[in-house]
Design a protein around this motif. Structure first.
Motif, mmCIF file in Angstrom:
data_model
loop_
_atom_site.group_PDB
_atom_site.id
_atom_site.type_symbol
_atom_site.label_atom_id
_atom_site.label_comp_id
_atom_site.label_asym_id
_atom_site.label_seq_id
_atom_site.Cartn_x
_atom_site.Cartn_y
_atom_site.Cartn_z
ATOM 1 N N GLU A 1 2.049 1.734 -3.506
ATOM 2 C CA GLU A 1 0.976 2.343 -4.295
ATOM 3 C C GLU A 1 0.916 3.847 -4.041
ATOM 4 O O GLU A 1 0.740 4.641 -4.971
ATOM 5 N N PHE A 2 1.085 4.237 -2.779
ATOM 6 C CA PHE A 2 1.080 5.663 -2.448
ATOM 7 C C PHE A 2 2.262 6.386 -3.097
ATOM 8 O O PHE A 2 2.107 7.483 -3.651
ATOM 9 N N ILE B 1 0.825 -1.204 0.000
ATOM 10 C CA ILE B 1 0.000 0.000 0.000
ATOM 11 C C ILE B 1 0.864 1.261 0.000
ATOM 12 O O ILE B 1 0.516 2.268 -0.628
ATOM 13 N N LYS C 1 1.660 9.686 -5.528
ATOM 14 C CA LYS C 1 1.644 10.741 -4.509
ATOM 15 C C LYS C 1 0.914 12.002 -4.975
ATOM 16 O O LYS C 1 0.052 12.520 -4.266
ATOM 17 N N PHE D 1 -2.718 11.284 -5.089
ATOM 18 C CA PHE D 1 -3.288 11.083 -3.757
ATOM 19 C C PHE D 1 -3.667 12.416 -3.130
ATOM 20 O O PHE D 1 -4.777 12.563 -2.593
ATOM 21 N N ASP E 1 -4.602 -3.459 -2.599
ATOM 22 C CA ASP E 1 -3.894 -2.369 -1.929
ATOM 23 C C ASP E 1 -4.264 -1.012 -2.505
ATOM 24 O O ASP E 1 -4.219 -0.004 -1.798
ATOM 25 N N LEU E 2 -4.635 -0.964 -3.777
ATOM 26 C CA LEU E 2 -5.109 0.292 -4.358
ATOM 27 C C LEU E 2 -6.481 0.653 -3.778
ATOM 28 O O LEU E 2 -6.773 1.832 -3.542
ATOM 29 N N LEU F 1 -5.818 2.102 -0.467
ATOM 30 C CA LEU F 1 -5.270 3.454 -0.559
ATOM 31 C C LEU F 1 -6.387 4.494 -0.597
ATOM 32 O O LEU F 1 -6.189 5.624 -0.163
#
Length: 386
Positions: A160-161, A157, A165, A168, A347-348, A351
């Protein structure tokens, strides 16, 4: 003396340890293999981490000392993070370039159990509103320090971040605009309507059922209704598209959230004003106060906790509902959730889901503190303190 909730949390925590704690997958999409907590590292570190976790859960059983339950929950959460870092390093060693490690069901169950144990301990300590604000600040500070320390950087995760970024923080900004902006507009519309309902009960009998009907419309259906309506407005009215009004995007999601928000705001405003003691109203009239003066100096101050409780409902509700706006291009964290569903990337999905849950929890706590500060007893204590 034993704590019944603490004993329950101890049993649930021990049961959660039998579930997979982490998963190792060949890449970000395929399902991974589960590993129990004692399989994540060498026997020495694993036993020590599990011992700290078990001690934290056991401390929660002691009912006479709520402070120990809080300390036990903190120790348990620290042990969970330690196990994650141990497992990430061990499982990824030689697993391949695209391998991913993620927390599994056992980890999330233990997080919930320890969070409930922490909440139970804090509830028994009964901290005041300012103390609660300080505790919240400490928790958020520790969480921020953990996320920026790099200890969890190997988790899927966090990867993924790292790769998303800018997207996000753009999603965070859009999510806040959707939830806070719709709350503000609902308050601007709903507070005068609530005052009118308080003044004219016949209006309340007509308006509240209509707003209740809006609440019965499923969120997906509400967003779907907004698409053709705002699409027609955008195509028909000159300049509408230039200010962002269209069938999909931010506008339909925002308007749908405002419509969902009106019932709690209007109903709680009317209920808050109606909760004013008759003696206080008679005293205000006896002093020759006009309606506006009574409203500003008596009824609104006394009804403010109930009004704020309605705004709290709206804020937490809108933070959650804003996720669905991702389906119609409204942005926010829902974009990650639905991208993850399309790609079967768990994991997305997390997020988008985990920050939404965190925002809702923080907003709920902050609004609870604000409600407590507006209670007459709390205000009296604060004003009389040296």
């Amino acid at each position: 003396m034993l704590s019944a909730p603490g004993l329950l949390f101890f049993i649930l925590g021990c049961a959660a340890l039998t579930a997979p704690y982490m998963t190792l997958a060949a890449n970000r999409i395929v399902a991974g293999d589960g590993f129990r907590a004692w399989q994540l590292a060498a026997p020495g570190p694993s036993v020590l981490a599990l011992g700290v976790l078990a001690a934290g859960l056991a401390m929660g059983v002691l009912g006479a000392w709520p402070t120990l339950r809080v300390i036990g929950a903190a120790l348990g959460l620290g042990a969970l993070i330690w196990l994650l870092t141990l497992g990430s390093t061990t499982l990824l060693d030689g697993a391949g370039e695209y391998a991913r490690v993620s927390p599994a069901a056992g980890f999330w169950c233990l997080v919930v159990v320890l969070a409930l144990l922490l909440a139970d301990g804090l509830t028994n300590l009964s901290p005041g509103p300012w103390a609660r604000l300080g505790i919240l600040g400490v928790i958020l500070g520790l969480l921020a320090a953990l996320l920026t320390s790099g200890l969890l950087s190997q988790l899927s995760i966090m990867q993924e971040f790292s790769s998303r970024k800018p997207a996000f923080f753009d999603a965070l900004s859009r999510h806040l605009w959707l939830s806070l902006g719709s709350l503000l507009l609902a308050a601007i519309i709903g507070l005068p309507l609530g005052i009118a309902c308080y003044r004219k009960p016949r209006l309340q009998d007509t308006l509240l059922p209509a707003l209740s009907f809006l609440q019965t419309i499923p969120s997906l259906a509400m967003f779907g209704i907004m698409i053709p309506l705002l699409g027609w407005v955008g195509d028909t009215i000159p300049g509408a598209q230039a200010i962002g009004i269209a069938g999909i995007g931010f506008a339909p999601a925002f308007i749908a959230l405002v419509l969902y928000s009106l019932l709690p705001v209007v109903a709680n405003t009317a209920a808050g004003l109606g909760s004013t003691p008759p003696a206080a109203q008679e005293a205000a009239r006896g002093m020759g106060m006009t309606f506006i003066q009574r409203l500003a100096k008596v009824e609104l101050p006394l009804g403010l906790p109930i009004i704020l409780a309605g705004l709290r409902i709206v804020l937490v509700q809108n933070i959650g509902l804003a996720v669905i706006a991702g389906l119609i291009g409204g942005g926010g964290f829902g974009a990650f959730v639905f991208q993850g569903l399309n790609q079967t990337a768990i994991d997305l999905i997390l997020l988008g889901a985990l920050p939404t849950v965190a925002l809702a929890l923080v907003a709920g706590v902050l609004m609870d503190i604000l409600v407590a500060l507006t209670q007459p007893h709390t205000r009296h204590v604060s004003e009389s303190a040296p």
